[in-house]
Design an enzyme around this catalytic site. Structure first.
Site: not given
Length: 485
Positions: A159, A235, A255-256, A289
């Protein structure tokens, strides 16, 4: 840009400062047009091994490089990116269907991120310790230094294929580490573009290696290989949790997921925030995100807010990502379109009202607004990563805070209010990594600490904070008395 797609581009692996022909290649298709735009290497385990060995052997070269030299390389990269900003933005529009105006904004942020990395390269330092504050510390001097950790494995999503890569590669180079970069399968061209620029900027061979292909094959090797000392992953929570479970004692930054929310209190001028909320919900098709997914509006403003928000949503321009007027284009894959449609249908069947959107054209999902959504439905409790937003009402701020916190995620949240006591309460009670007062949760600057709690991940990005996690602290103690203890 259209000239670039007349013939298919063929890219090679970038390993040890050279372009290496791969054993296998796969086609890369435009999410918008469906045409084949490139042939991309599908790295084998042997090729990943070569990349890892190159990074491992180069680690001492870049670690011993003075900080001003590492900063100079990053400054050179900034200049090259500024010169080639339009080309970089076109690559994003081509491989990710990111509207060109949004793509240009990402490149501008990427440039800022590398500028911050160049500056922070000169600011890595330790501190002196007052050892004589404890008995037995007399006659001693103590201080700490920070040393590079070694090989960093960077696994990045589609992204923000320029700026999220910058948040891993920039701090790694600044702090004297080497990198094996595994970009998302849909957005490898931007990673190869970066490799070309860093090669020109003077980065030593082996300091950056780019391998593309199967995420499971490459990721498994990077996560379990003992030469890798740090994994930085952005992801899905499922993949991130798997990485954490396999990483052992490696440093890990994850980073989820997120289903970011904003609270709109009854004292807010809604006319002043509608455009901002629409942008937060639908920028880059909601594939962000911290995209605004949940909007909670005080019951006194609810009807007016919904009316104005829907009207503004319906004015968004849908179309070709290369058209400067386009606001919303194709989702990254047809699979994501079908998933999103399924979630919308589930919400409708469970009583939610469709106020806008819900239809598709090829891989484009029209910006969708849902009302009266039960918090247990997928569009509310999971990460939609699509142009879908829900708007629900609340009667008290306490209720709204509870609704925001009722989530397995906790990346960022926002609140609009004119009451300082309400704002302070929200900053204290919202269980997230960042609270944004009088703005949407989608706000981010690249030097701020960025990361979440719960299933939104562990660790922090933001250049300075990433450097801290990519370096080891070492204690040095001098005994000036030369006497035995």
């Amino acid at each position: 840009m259209k000239e670039l797609v007349k013939e298919t581009i063929k890219k090679d692996l970038f390993i040890n400062g050279e372009w290496k022909t791969a054993n296998q290649y796969t086609p890369l298709y435009s999410p918008y047009s469906g045409e084949c735009i490139a042939e991309v290497p599908a790295a084998t385990l042997e090729e990943v091994e070569f990349a890892l060995q190159s990074a491992y052997e180069a680690r001492n070269i870049i670690a011993s490089m003075p900080s001003h030299r590492r900063a100079s390389i990053l400054e050179n990269l900034v200049k090259l990116l500024e010169e080639k900003a339009d080309e970089a933005a076109q690559i994003l529009a081509l491989e990710a269907a990111k509207p060109i105006t949004t793509a240009k904004a990402e490149i501008a942020r990427t440039i800022q991120t590398y500028k911050f990395a160049a500056e922070e390269a000169k600011r890595i330092h330790g501190e002196t310790i007052p050892v004589d504050a404890a008995p037995g510390g007399e006659g001693r001097i103590a201080y700490t230094v920070r040393e590079p950790i070694g090989v960093v494995a960077a696994i990045t999503p589609f992204n923000f294929p320029m700026n999220l890569v910058a948040h891993k590669v920039g701090p790694a180079i600044a702090s004297g580490n080497t990198v094996v970069l595994k970009p998302a399968q849909q957005t490898p061209l931007s990673a190869f573009f970066l490799a070309e620029l860093l090669q020109e900027a003077g980065l030593p061979a082996g300091a950056l290696n780019v391998v593309t292909g199967s995420g499971s094959l490459i990721g498994e090797k990077l996560v379990t290989d003992e030469r890798v000392q740090k994994i930085s992953f952005t992801g899905s929570p499922e993949v991130g949790i798997g990485i954490r479970n396999k990483a052992g004692l490696k440093r890990v930054t994850l980073e989820l997921g997120s289903n970011a929310a904003v609270i709109i209190d009854k004292d807010v001028d809604i006319d002043s925030i509608i455009a901002r909320c629409v942008s937060g919900a639908f920028a880059f098709q909601g594939q962000v995100c911290i995209s605004l997914q949940r909007i909670y509006v005080h019951e006194e403003l609810y009807s007016a807010f919904v009316e104005k928000f829907v009207a503004a949503t319906q004015k968004l321009i849908i179309g070709d990502p290369l058209d400067a007027s386009t606001d919303v284009s194709a989702l990254i894959s047809s699979k994501d379109v079908q998933r999103a449609l399924g979630w919308i249908e589930e919400a409708k069947q469970q009583g939610a009202k469709l106020a806008a959107g819900g239809q598709t054209k090829n891989n484009i999902l029209y910006p969708t607004v849902l009302l009266d959504v039960d918090p247990t439905l997928k569009v509310s409790c999971q990460e939609v990563f699509a142009p879908i937003v829900l708007i629900n009402k609340f009667s008290s701020v306490d209720e709204a805070i509870e609704l925001v916190n009722d989530s397995k995620y906790g990346l960022q949240a926002g609140i609009y209010t004119q009451n300082i006591h309400t704002a302070l309460k929200a900053t204290q009670q919202l269980h997230v990594g960042g609270v944004i007062v009088n703005d949407i949760p989608t706000f981010r600057l690249d030097h701020m600490p960025y990361g979440g709690v719960k299933e939104s991940g562990i660790g922090r990005e933001g250049v300075k904070y990433a450097i801290e996690e990519m370096t080891e602290q070492k204690l040095i103690v001098f005994n000036q008395t030369n006497s035995s203890v």
